[in-house]
Design an enzyme around this catalytic site. Sequence first.
Site, PDB file in Angstrom:
ATOM      1  N   ASP A 181       1.551   4.784   1.412  1.00  0.00           N
ATOM      2  CA  ASP A 181       1.603   5.983   2.498  1.00  0.00           C
ATOM      3  C   ASP A 181       1.614   7.043   2.473  1.00  0.00           C
ATOM      4  O   ASP A 181       2.960   7.440   1.300  1.00  0.00           O
ATOM      5  CB  ASP A 181       2.017   5.781   3.941  1.00  0.00           C
ATOM      6  CG  ASP A 181       1.328   4.340   4.220  1.00  0.00           C
ATOM      7  OD1 ASP A 181       0.335   3.690   4.249  1.00  0.00           O
ATOM      8  OD2 ASP A 181       2.116   3.580   4.698  1.00  0.00           O
ATOM      9  N   ASP A 214      11.200   3.635  12.371  1.00  0.00           N
ATOM     10  CA  ASP A 214      11.985   2.535  13.437  1.00  0.00           C
ATOM     11  C   ASP A 214      13.414   2.466  12.079  1.00  0.00           C
ATOM     12  O   ASP A 214      14.669   2.025  12.746  1.00  0.00           O
ATOM     13  CB  ASP A 214      11.493   1.258  13.110  1.00  0.00           C
ATOM     14  CG  ASP A 214      10.889   0.997  11.822  1.00  0.00           C
ATOM     15  OD1 ASP A 214      10.872   1.294  10.993  1.00  0.00           O
ATOM     16  OD2 ASP A 214       9.696  -0.079  11.931  1.00  0.00           O
ATOM     17  N   ASP A 216       0.787  -1.201  -0.157  1.00  0.00           N
ATOM     18  CA  ASP A 216       0.190   0.009  -0.293  1.00  0.00           C
ATOM     19  C   ASP A 216       0.915   1.126  -0.266  1.00  0.00           C
ATOM     20  O   ASP A 216       2.041   1.344   0.164  1.00  0.00           O
ATOM     21  CB  ASP A 216      -0.622  -0.244   0.849  1.00  0.00           C
ATOM     22  CG  ASP A 216      -0.655  -0.668   2.725  1.00  0.00           C
ATOM     23  OD1 ASP A 216       1.259  -0.255   2.308  1.00  0.00           O
ATOM     24  OD2 ASP A 216      -0.727  -1.272   3.116  1.00  0.00           O
TER      25      ASP A 216
END
Length: 452
Positions: free
Chosen positions: A74, A149, A72
């Site tokens: 973002d 992260d 997907d």
Amino acid sequence: MIRKLLRKVFRRAAPGASDGPALIPAQSHGINLDEVSYAAKKVCTVLQEGGYQAFVVGGAVRDLLAKQLPKDFDVATSATPDEVKRLFRRARIIGRRFKIVHVMIGQELIEVSTFRAMVEADAAEKDEHGRILRDNEYGSQEEDALRRDFTVNALYYDPTTQNIIDYHHGVADLQQKTLRMIGDPKVRYREDPVRMLRAVRLGAKLGLTIDPAASRPIREMAELMDNVPAARLFDEMLKLLLSGHAVKCLKQLREEGLHHGLLPLLDVILEQPMGERFVWLSLENTDERVSQGKPVSPGFLFATLLWHEVLVTWEARKAKDEHAHPALFAAMDDVLGTQGEKLAITRRIAGDIKDIWALQPRFEKRSGKAPFRLLEQPRYRAGWDFLRLRALSGEIDMELVEWWEQFAHAGGNERESMLTAPAAGEGRKRRRRRKRRPAGGDGGNSGTSAGE
Ligand code: ATP
Ligand code: MG
């Protein structure tokens, strides 16, 4: 060495400022604008025309660079959720851990999040183990990059200029096949232990080696996973199992001694010697389906993962003189009751799991009308796939699987000739059941849900 070279090649966004982000143009990073979803491009353009910064961010940029198909897209922006919502007709603010906006463009959903800052260590709301509970503070793009992260996850792609903005040398790390944590891995794991699981999953998915500084602390910090809410763990676990690299991920978790305690589910899976072969087969099968672009359902997967628990519980009940059929259904409920809660399996998935299990005894009936009714079940195919895995693992005879495959593809006459004579007492039993259920119930599998 390579990093130095890359730094030379890539023009700096702010020459002189040694900590500024690298600005990587299209001819260097190689992402083709056509590979970026129309909806994501549209969202970025509208936001930019509204006077805000907007970029495709995170997994999609990473996957495009790694020549993988993004799941997907973002978008990260300097606009606040309210400002985003105002610019799009079909936009909804969603607030779970933090507020994001879901924007629909055509059939596609784009998740738009506002740049966020890492809350100062002492200011963030944390649990007693140091896990951050809430970190919803808006910030600059640079701060947004810092709280992500891994370096490969902190890349911002601007569809207008086609440049990538890279604050943490993520492009170079990806080229060197290294998964590197932004900041001190120990601190980052303490803030959010799920990152340990993400490290293993992303490493396996992208063929990256986890930087030793990030892999070393995992063993000693694994127990922090106990404090993560089950639902969150379930989400990440599902991503791992359905990533197309489940076998690799689980083998790595096991190699590093991480399966113990890291996830209750892994203990369940890997500690049943009898079911182990079945589980690996089913994970291989899932990985293969993902690589072929076939749909994979969490229900099917968890049905396989927990099947041998059901068999053990079923045996225990039969040993107590319970009748085989009701004992099987009671065993299913036992397993779903205990594991369902431990693993935070949603009710819908639990329903799917039970549907697949409930079909299994029905494959044993090869006489009368039963086989025809089974073929008409919307879940027949999933049930047969499950049966096949059971046979491949040695639990049942492959002959049964082949019989059904032949029966399913046979013409009317051939089907009739394939039927076996009813077993002694079978007819009488069915007549009795019919009397009780005149509406023509089909033996406890009424809760089938479509949509494999
Ligand atoms: P996938 O391919 O599974 O979607 P992803 O990296 O896109 O992988 P998401 O959960 O979609 O994973 O997260 C989107 C982005 O949000 C990540 O790329 C990363 O930048 C950031 N992110 C996600 N989870 C964390 C986390 N636990 N800590 C810090 N940053 C995170
Ligand atoms: Mg993603």
